[in-house]
Design a protein around this motif. Sequence first.
Motif, PDB file in Angstrom:
ATOM      1  N   LYS A   1      35.415  40.083  40.662  1.00  0.00           N
ATOM      2  CA  LYS A   1      36.001  39.439  41.841  1.00  0.00           C
ATOM      3  C   LYS A   1      36.161  40.424  43.002  1.00  0.00           C
ATOM      4  O   LYS A   1      36.327  40.027  44.148  1.00  0.00           O
ATOM      5  CB  LYS A   1      37.367  38.848  41.493  1.00  0.00           C
ATOM      6  CG  LYS A   1      37.271  37.607  40.623  1.00  0.00           C
ATOM      7  CD  LYS A   1      38.668  37.088  40.326  1.00  0.00           C
ATOM      8  CE  LYS A   1      38.638  36.089  39.196  1.00  0.00           C
ATOM      9  NZ  LYS A   1      39.919  35.931  38.527  1.00  0.00           N
ATOM     10  N   CYS A   2      36.174  41.714  42.686  1.00  0.00           N
ATOM     11  CA  CYS A   2      36.400  42.736  43.735  1.00  0.00           C
ATOM     12  C   CYS A   2      35.092  43.266  44.328  1.00  0.00           C
ATOM     13  O   CYS A   2      35.123  44.178  45.159  1.00  0.00           O
ATOM     14  CB  CYS A   2      37.167  43.923  43.161  1.00  0.00           C
ATOM     15  SG  CYS A   2      38.788  43.515  42.549  1.00  0.00           S
TER      16      CYS A   2
ATOM     17  N   THR B   1      40.784  39.623  49.505  1.00  0.00           N
ATOM     18  CA  THR B   1      40.369  39.472  48.104  1.00  0.00           C
ATOM     19  C   THR B   1      41.593  39.318  47.204  1.00  0.00           C
ATOM     20  O   THR B   1      41.619  38.483  46.297  1.00  0.00           O
ATOM     21  CB  THR B   1      39.545  40.699  47.665  1.00  0.00           C
ATOM     22  OG1 THR B   1      38.435  40.818  48.545  1.00  0.00           O
ATOM     23  CG2 THR B   1      39.054  40.568  46.233  1.00  0.00           C
TER      24      THR B   1
ATOM     25  N   LYS C   1      42.921  35.672  48.015  1.00  0.00           N
ATOM     26  CA  LYS C   1      42.089  34.491  47.723  1.00  0.00           C
ATOM     27  C   LYS C   1      41.472  34.522  46.327  1.00  0.00           C
ATOM     28  O   LYS C   1      41.317  33.488  45.692  1.00  0.00           O
ATOM     29  CB  LYS C   1      40.962  34.387  48.754  1.00  0.00           C
ATOM     30  CG  LYS C   1      41.452  34.308  50.191  1.00  0.00           C
ATOM     31  CD  LYS C   1      41.159  32.929  50.785  1.00  0.00           C
ATOM     32  CE  LYS C   1      42.005  32.648  52.000  1.00  0.00           C
ATOM     33  NZ  LYS C   1      41.656  33.443  53.170  1.00  0.00           N
ATOM     34  N   LYS C   2      41.073  35.729  45.870  1.00  0.00           N
ATOM     35  CA  LYS C   2      40.343  35.763  44.598  1.00  0.00           C
ATOM     36  C   LYS C   2      41.197  36.223  43.425  1.00  0.00           C
ATOM     37  O   LYS C   2      41.000  35.800  42.292  1.00  0.00           O
ATOM     38  CB  LYS C   2      39.118  36.670  44.725  1.00  0.00           C
ATOM     39  CG  LYS C   2      38.110  36.153  45.715  1.00  0.00           C
ATOM     40  CD  LYS C   2      36.819  36.938  45.657  1.00  0.00           C
ATOM     41  CE  LYS C   2      35.831  36.391  46.673  1.00  0.00           C
ATOM     42  NZ  LYS C   2      34.871  37.397  47.098  1.00  0.00           N
ATOM     43  N   LEU C   3      42.123  37.149  43.704  1.00  0.00           N
ATOM     44  CA  LEU C   3      42.890  37.705  42.580  1.00  0.00           C
ATOM     45  C   LEU C   3      44.250  37.024  42.417  1.00  0.00           C
ATOM     46  O   LEU C   3      44.957  37.276  41.433  1.00  0.00           O
ATOM     47  CB  LEU C   3      43.091  39.220  42.777  1.00  0.00           C
ATOM     48  CG  LEU C   3      41.802  40.040  42.963  1.00  0.00           C
ATOM     49  CD1 LEU C   3      42.134  41.478  43.350  1.00  0.00           C
ATOM     50  CD2 LEU C   3      40.971  40.037  41.686  1.00  0.00           C
ATOM     51  N   ASN C   4      44.622  36.229  43.423  1.00  0.00           N
ATOM     52  CA  ASN C   4      45.912  35.525  43.396  1.00  0.00           C
ATOM     53  C   ASN C   4      47.111  36.436  43.174  1.00  0.00           C
ATOM     54  O   ASN C   4      48.024  36.117  42.409  1.00  0.00           O
ATOM     55  CB  ASN C   4      45.914  34.427  42.324  1.00  0.00           C
ATOM     56  CG  ASN C   4      44.938  33.342  42.690  1.00  0.00           C
ATOM     57  OD1 ASN C   4      44.812  32.996  43.868  1.00  0.00           O
ATOM     58  ND2 ASN C   4      44.219  32.830  41.697  1.00  0.00           N
TER      59      ASN C   4
END
Length: 442
Positions: A277-278, A301, A304-307
């Motif tokens: 995700k990173c 990131t 949005k992606k790692l919450n």
Amino acid sequence: MSFSKKLPQWAKLLIGFVLGLIFGLIAYYAFPQKTNSWMEPFVEVCKFAGMLFLRIIMAVVVPLIVSALILGVFELAKGHGLGKVAGRSIGFTVLFSGLAVIIALTLVNILRPGNGVTFDKEALAKNAGVIKIEQNAKVASTKTWQDYIVDLIPQNPIDSAANAFSGEIVAVMIFSLLFGYALSLVIKNEEDHPIIKILNAIFDASLKVIEWALKLAPFGIFGLVFNTTYSMGGGFLGNLAAYAGVVIAGLLIQQFIVYSSALKIFGKVNPFAFMKKCREVYIYAFSTASSNATLPVALETADKKLNIPDKISRFVLTIGASANQNGTALFEGITVLFVAQVYGIELSLGNQLLVVLMSILAGIGTAGVPGGSLPLIVVLMMQVGVPPEGIGLILGVDRLLDMCRTTLNVSGDLVIAQCVSAGVPEITNSNDADIVMDVGAT
Ligand code: ASP
């Protein structure tokens, strides 16, 4: 003229390095005795260019370190009700930086990339004189461990700052950490207190001076590399490749072993899914070689992606961009020992421990910009008696290594944000985060 203006800075450094290398090699093989008097003026000019470049960097080392460390700790300790987050962030920063430097020292001591370079010490003396290093070497080698501990606290910070290059820079760093913490207790609710504004201005102005030094850098590097190659010959090129390999191996170990384990144990996530995700952040960090420039992408990131809750990510990532640089700490440890090996200097255990401590502190006090670690490397070298002009040996490959270490620096910030957030589940996402950070600062 316009051609040279268009060239990026790293390309100019590379050109200075390659030309210094080529001319140095030609001179080395053409005049093996090094007794040609007409070469002398050229060697002197090269020495002058190298001296000028290093001196400009060194001139701002003290203000840069003092302002960066005070501001870094002030921000960390301030934390606005995020005491647990700040405490955990500091803990993970010290743990990861410490592990990074231990990996660095282990690799460089086992693989010894700087060994086996033979050179004419007398000719190399032409390169010396940038700073009086013998004195620092003596200071560093005659201390007992009790002296080391007592000397961590300056008797008089102004005096220590004046003697920063004679072995007292660590005391200046420790004082700055203490002072930054004290300030955070005294200045409670004034974000823009005059002293913070002044420190920010000192920090920015110091970076400006480094920018000027970097303009001169291609010539300085040419001079340093020419004189070094002229006295050492081409043998060290293999060593240089081995050195770059050791740095990259260390960074990979930190990323895939240390961070993966931390993500699993403390972050409670699948490390590979997390790293996937990173990806965008890694690419951005690699191409800009700047933690600060990567900050907006890292924040997005994390959100949005790692919450990761925004309160945590804003705090950890914004401060981590300058105050948590594991890749830089690892790189500094390897570089100092590599240059020591090239010059045939054996560092005592005490001095190696000093390298560990200073590299950790350097990871906290390095600006998140390309080449931000250069001033601190120079100081570190002098502190343990390694000729600072040896930095010329590695500057040609520095941009590549800077891209790699910056990627690890930013990766480490995200790992810490994840580990911290898993440890404080009571902090959840909110739209009205009560900490306001200057996200756009680069
Ligand atoms: N370029 C690095 C960063 O921005 C700092 C350095 O190691 O020079 O993270």
